[in-house]
Design an enzyme around this catalytic site. Sequence first.
Site, PDB file in Angstrom:
ATOM      1  N   GLY A  26       0.842  -1.085  -0.065  1.00  0.00           N
ATOM      2  CA  GLY A  26      -0.020  -0.121   0.085  1.00  0.00           C
ATOM      3  C   GLY A  26       0.903   1.337   0.117  1.00  0.00           C
ATOM      4  N   ALA A  27       1.617   1.176  -0.977  1.00  0.00           N
ATOM      5  CA  ALA A  27       2.736   2.259  -0.907  1.00  0.00           C
ATOM      6  C   ALA A  27       2.598   3.591  -1.802  1.00  0.00           C
ATOM      7  CB  ALA A  27       4.307   1.818  -1.026  1.00  0.00           C
ATOM      8  N   ASN A  28       1.293   3.385  -2.417  1.00  0.00           N
ATOM      9  CA  ASN A  28       1.129   4.487  -3.539  1.00  0.00           C
ATOM     10  C   ASN A  28       0.549   5.570  -3.030  1.00  0.00           C
ATOM     11  OD1 ASN A  28      -1.182   2.273  -3.344  1.00  0.00           O
ATOM     12  ND2 ASN A  28      -2.261   4.373  -3.946  1.00  0.00           N
ATOM     13  N   THR A  29       0.260   5.602  -1.562  1.00  0.00           N
ATOM     14  CA  THR A  29      -0.243   6.786  -0.978  1.00  0.00           C
ATOM     15  C   THR A  29       0.010   6.896   0.480  1.00  0.00           C
ATOM     16  OG1 THR A  29      -2.494   8.155  -0.666  1.00  0.00           O
ATOM     17  CG2 THR A  29      -2.558   5.988  -0.707  1.00  0.00           C
ATOM     18  N   GLY A  30      -0.284   8.024   1.187  1.00  0.00           N
ATOM     19  CA  GLY A  30      -0.379   7.901   2.489  1.00  0.00           C
ATOM     20  C   GLY A  30       0.755   7.519   3.375  1.00  0.00           C
ATOM     21  N   ILE A  31       0.620   6.951   4.431  1.00  0.00           N
ATOM     22  CA  ILE A  31       2.008   6.501   5.362  1.00  0.00           C
ATOM     23  C   ILE A  31       2.785   5.530   4.381  1.00  0.00           C
ATOM     24  CG2 ILE A  31       2.550   5.489   7.285  1.00  0.00           C
ATOM     25  CD1 ILE A  31      -0.457   6.015   8.379  1.00  0.00           C
ATOM     26  N   GLY A  32       2.370   4.849   3.825  1.00  0.00           N
ATOM     27  CA  GLY A  32       3.065   3.897   2.921  1.00  0.00           C
ATOM     28  C   GLY A  32       3.956   4.561   1.863  1.00  0.00           C
ATOM     29  N   SER A 155      -3.139  -0.268  14.944  1.00  0.00           N
ATOM     30  CA  SER A 155      -3.840   0.832  15.318  1.00  0.00           C
ATOM     31  C   SER A 155      -4.105   1.049  16.663  1.00  0.00           C
ATOM     32  CB  SER A 155      -5.176   1.094  14.367  1.00  0.00           C
ATOM     33  OG  SER A 155      -5.905   2.147  15.055  1.00  0.00           O
ATOM     34  N   TYR A 180     -12.759  -3.119  11.614  1.00  0.00           N
ATOM     35  CA  TYR A 180     -11.517  -2.527  11.448  1.00  0.00           C
ATOM     36  C   TYR A 180     -10.714  -2.699  12.799  1.00  0.00           C
ATOM     37  CZ  TYR A 180      -7.838   0.993  10.875  1.00  0.00           C
ATOM     38  OH  TYR A 180      -6.669   1.644  11.133  1.00  0.00           O
TER      39      TYR A 180
HETATM   40  N1  NDP Z   1      -4.455   7.272   8.894  1.00  0.00           N
HETATM   41  C1  NDP Z   1      -4.515   6.984  10.372  1.00  0.00           C
HETATM   42  O1  NDP Z   1      -4.946   7.758  10.978  1.00  0.00           O
HETATM   43  C2  NDP Z   1      -4.021   5.408  10.675  1.00  0.00           C
HETATM   44  C3  NDP Z   1      -3.581   4.563   9.796  1.00  0.00           C
HETATM   45  N2  NDP Z   1      -3.304   3.569  10.400  1.00  0.00           N
HETATM   46  C4  NDP Z   1      -2.972   2.211   9.620  1.00  0.00           C
HETATM   47  O2  NDP Z   1      -1.640   2.724   8.684  1.00  0.00           O
HETATM   48  C5  NDP Z   1      -1.850   1.838   7.383  1.00  0.00           C
HETATM   49  C6  NDP Z   1      -1.931   2.974   6.325  1.00  0.00           C
HETATM   50  O3  NDP Z   1      -3.013   3.798   6.208  1.00  0.00           O
HETATM   51  P1  NDP Z   1      -2.987   5.330   5.552  1.00  0.00           P
HETATM   52  O4  NDP Z   1      -1.813   5.369   4.936  1.00  0.00           O
HETATM   53  O5  NDP Z   1      -3.475   6.170   6.547  1.00  0.00           O
HETATM   54  O6  NDP Z   1      -4.199   4.802   4.706  1.00  0.00           O
HETATM   55  P2  NDP Z   1      -4.459   5.138   3.011  1.00  0.00           P
HETATM   56  O7  NDP Z   1      -5.853   4.856   2.700  1.00  0.00           O
HETATM   57  O8  NDP Z   1      -3.893   6.300   2.545  1.00  0.00           O
HETATM   58  O9  NDP Z   1      -3.551   4.026   2.229  1.00  0.00           O
HETATM   59  C7  NDP Z   1      -3.863   2.919   2.186  1.00  0.00           C
HETATM   60  C8  NDP Z   1      -2.971   1.832   1.297  1.00  0.00           C
HETATM   61  O10 NDP Z   1      -3.548   0.443   1.533  1.00  0.00           O
HETATM   62  C9  NDP Z   1      -3.801   0.152  -0.005  1.00  0.00           C
HETATM   63  N3  NDP Z   1      -4.783  -1.108  -0.016  1.00  0.00           N
HETATM   64  C10 NDP Z   1      -5.916  -0.999   0.461  1.00  0.00           C
HETATM   65  N4  NDP Z   1      -6.722  -2.255   0.071  1.00  0.00           N
HETATM   66  C11 NDP Z   1      -5.591  -2.748  -0.421  1.00  0.00           C
HETATM   67  C12 NDP Z   1      -5.583  -4.043  -1.301  1.00  0.00           C
HETATM   68  N5  NDP Z   1      -6.774  -4.994  -1.096  1.00  0.00           N
HETATM   69  N6  NDP Z   1      -4.570  -4.725  -1.473  1.00  0.00           N
HETATM   70  C13 NDP Z   1      -3.443  -3.684  -1.768  1.00  0.00           C
HETATM   71  N7  NDP Z   1      -3.321  -2.617  -1.225  1.00  0.00           N
HETATM   72  C14 NDP Z   1      -4.600  -1.786  -0.631  1.00  0.00           C
HETATM   73  C15 NDP Z   1      -4.414   1.355  -0.633  1.00  0.00           C
HETATM   74  O11 NDP Z   1      -4.392   1.297  -2.131  1.00  0.00           O
HETATM   75  P3  NDP Z   1      -5.378   2.301  -2.972  1.00  0.00           P
HETATM   76  O12 NDP Z   1      -4.772   3.764  -2.957  1.00  0.00           O
HETATM   77  O13 NDP Z   1      -5.245   1.414  -4.254  1.00  0.00           O
HETATM   78  O14 NDP Z   1      -6.806   2.113  -2.315  1.00  0.00           O
HETATM   79  C16 NDP Z   1      -3.382   2.406  -0.221  1.00  0.00           C
HETATM   80  O15 NDP Z   1      -2.376   2.206  -0.940  1.00  0.00           O
HETATM   81  C17 NDP Z   1      -3.056   1.109   7.620  1.00  0.00           C
HETATM   82  O16 NDP Z   1      -2.778  -0.184   7.810  1.00  0.00           O
HETATM   83  C18 NDP Z   1      -3.850   1.865   8.631  1.00  0.00           C
HETATM   84  O17 NDP Z   1      -4.984   0.919   9.155  1.00  0.00           O
HETATM   85  C19 NDP Z   1      -3.433   2.790  11.855  1.00  0.00           C
HETATM   86  C20 NDP Z   1      -3.961   3.846  12.474  1.00  0.00           C
HETATM   87  C21 NDP Z   1      -4.240   5.322  12.124  1.00  0.00           C
HETATM   88  C1  RET Z   2     -10.935  12.422  20.376  1.00  0.00           C
HETATM   89  C2  RET Z   2     -10.776  13.421  19.164  1.00  0.00           C
HETATM   90  C3  RET Z   2      -9.894  13.109  18.026  1.00  0.00           C
HETATM   91  C4  RET Z   2      -9.162  11.708  18.143  1.00  0.00           C
HETATM   92  C5  RET Z   2      -9.478  10.732  17.397  1.00  0.00           C
HETATM   93  C6  RET Z   2      -8.776   9.417  17.487  1.00  0.00           C
HETATM   94  C7  RET Z   2      -8.060   9.087  18.532  1.00  0.00           C
HETATM   95  C8  RET Z   2      -9.191   8.673  16.129  1.00  0.00           C
HETATM   96  C9  RET Z   2      -8.250   7.537  16.081  1.00  0.00           C
HETATM   97  C10 RET Z   2      -8.364   7.345  14.885  1.00  0.00           C
HETATM   98  C11 RET Z   2      -7.741   5.900  14.347  1.00  0.00           C
HETATM   99  C12 RET Z   2      -6.884   5.121  15.406  1.00  0.00           C
HETATM  100  C13 RET Z   2      -7.659   5.707  12.978  1.00  0.00           C
HETATM  101  C14 RET Z   2      -6.879   4.533  12.439  1.00  0.00           C
HETATM  102  O1  RET Z   2      -6.492   3.438  12.946  1.00  0.00           O
HETATM  103  C15 RET Z   2      -9.548  14.181  17.078  1.00  0.00           C
HETATM  104  C16 RET Z   2     -10.109  13.507  15.556  1.00  0.00           C
HETATM  105  C17 RET Z   2      -8.042  14.146  16.911  1.00  0.00           C
HETATM  106  C18 RET Z   2     -10.079  15.431  17.318  1.00  0.00           C
HETATM  107  C19 RET Z   2     -10.229  15.649  18.488  1.00  0.00           C
HETATM  108  C20 RET Z   2     -11.259  14.701  19.311  1.00  0.00           C
END
Ligand code: NDP
Ligand code: RET
Length: 297
Positions: A26-32, A155, A180
């Site tokens: 999942g490295a095309n976006t976000g944390i990855g 998470s 989730y």
């Molecule tokens: N963001 C947050 O606040 C938090 C994130 N996390 C965890 O961090 C990790 C990264 O999340 P984040 O960067 O935020 O999320 P994003 O949604 O930005 O990125 C998720 C990535 O996973 C890929 N993905 C989803 N489904 C599949 C699949 N079936 N096969 C292969 N790849 C897939 C997506 O691909 P595509 O772009 O094609 O959909 C994308 O590249 C996750 O495991 C998430 O649970 C944990 C706690 C909090």
């Molecule tokens: C309570 C509260 C918040 C906390 C949200 C949390 C703790 C989210 C956790 C999300 C997770 C764990 C997502 C993916 O795994 C915010 C939005 C910061 C705003 C202020 C109020």
Amino acid sequence: KIRKMLSNGVCTSNVQLPGKVAIVTGANTGIGKETAKDLAQRGARVYLACRDVDKGELAAREIQAVTGNSQVFVRKLDLADTKSIRAFAKDFLAEEKHLHLLINNAGVMMCPYSKTADGFEMHIGVNHLGHFLLTHLLLEKLKESAPSRIVNLSSLGHHLGRIHFHNLQGEKFYSAGLAYCHSKLANILFTKELAKRLKGSGVTTYSVHPGTVHSELTRYSSIMRWLWQLFFVFIKTPQEGAQTSLYCALTEGLESLSGSHFSDCQLAWVSYQGRNEIIARRLWDVSCDLLGLPVDW
Ligand SMILES: NC(=O)C1=CN([C@@H]2O[C@H](COP(=O)(O)OP(=O)(O)OC[C@H]3O[C@@H](n4cnc5c(N)ncnc54)[C@H](OP(=O)(O)O)[C@@H]3O)[C@@H](O)[C@H]2O)C=CC1
Ligand SMILES: CC1=C(/C=C/C(C)=C/C=C/C(C)=C/C=O)C(C)(C)CCC1
């Protein structure tokens, strides 16, 4: 300033990675993407394992341009399909002699009830079972390349998770949010059981809460998207969110903490169920059964 203050945890390691090979799912976006960028910046050969190859190529080009590292490759991996996982692993094993870092990062959150190609509920199927199978298929290569590491993105949400063995596929009752959380608890239990089994192998493993991070993870929930926007000062950037994964992948001397859970680049508290070795063992056995794998690997 507020966000910087709350975004504790920076990976300060200056380890360089020439000759090292990494996979980030999942490295095309976000944390990855940010994790892959940092590993590329340090000179690693980085495989972006993405379900959408076009999106992966865009990210790879960006990473190559920013880091000057041309050794960034995109490979198709759909974690919602065991055939795709097996094909990815087969091609990778044929292509590469080593694997030093496996970052099991991809994830889905709060999607409506749906099933993977193999009939698993989507959260448990992608977030847990998909990475479980991928790790199994790559483990010999990780052992041969030791010292090597596996980082599993979990998470804080795991605290609300429970492993309901009688309803693992959500068929009796289903809540998208809880599904989730259950899958993220499974990530922690997997990490713990895997660490036990890998003792003495030179392969270590860690689970990570990256923080609350601005990304595409909220795509299925307008409430979450709204909350993230409203409280944007509290939300980490993806680059900040990548720090704990990088810390676990790179920090020297972390081997004795294999199996532990990290947040903000430090040890983090795990829920009661997340510490339960019997549940971890049972989840391992059930996962092997569902995937048709031998129990001992
Ligand atoms: N963001 C947050 O606040 C938090 C994130 N996390 C965890 O961090 C990790 C990264 O999340 P984040 O960067 O935020 O999320 P994003 O949604 O930005 O990125 C998720 C990535 O996973 C890929 N993905 C989803 N489904 C599949 C699949 N079936 N096969 C292969 N790849 C897939 C997506 O691909 P595509 O772009 O094609 O959909 C994308 O590249 C996750 O495991 C998430 O649970 C944990 C706690 C909090
Ligand atoms: C309570 C509260 C918040 C906390 C949200 C949390 C703790 C989210 C956790 C999300 C997770 C764990 C997502 C993916 O795994 C915010 C939005 C910061 C705003 C202020 C109020």
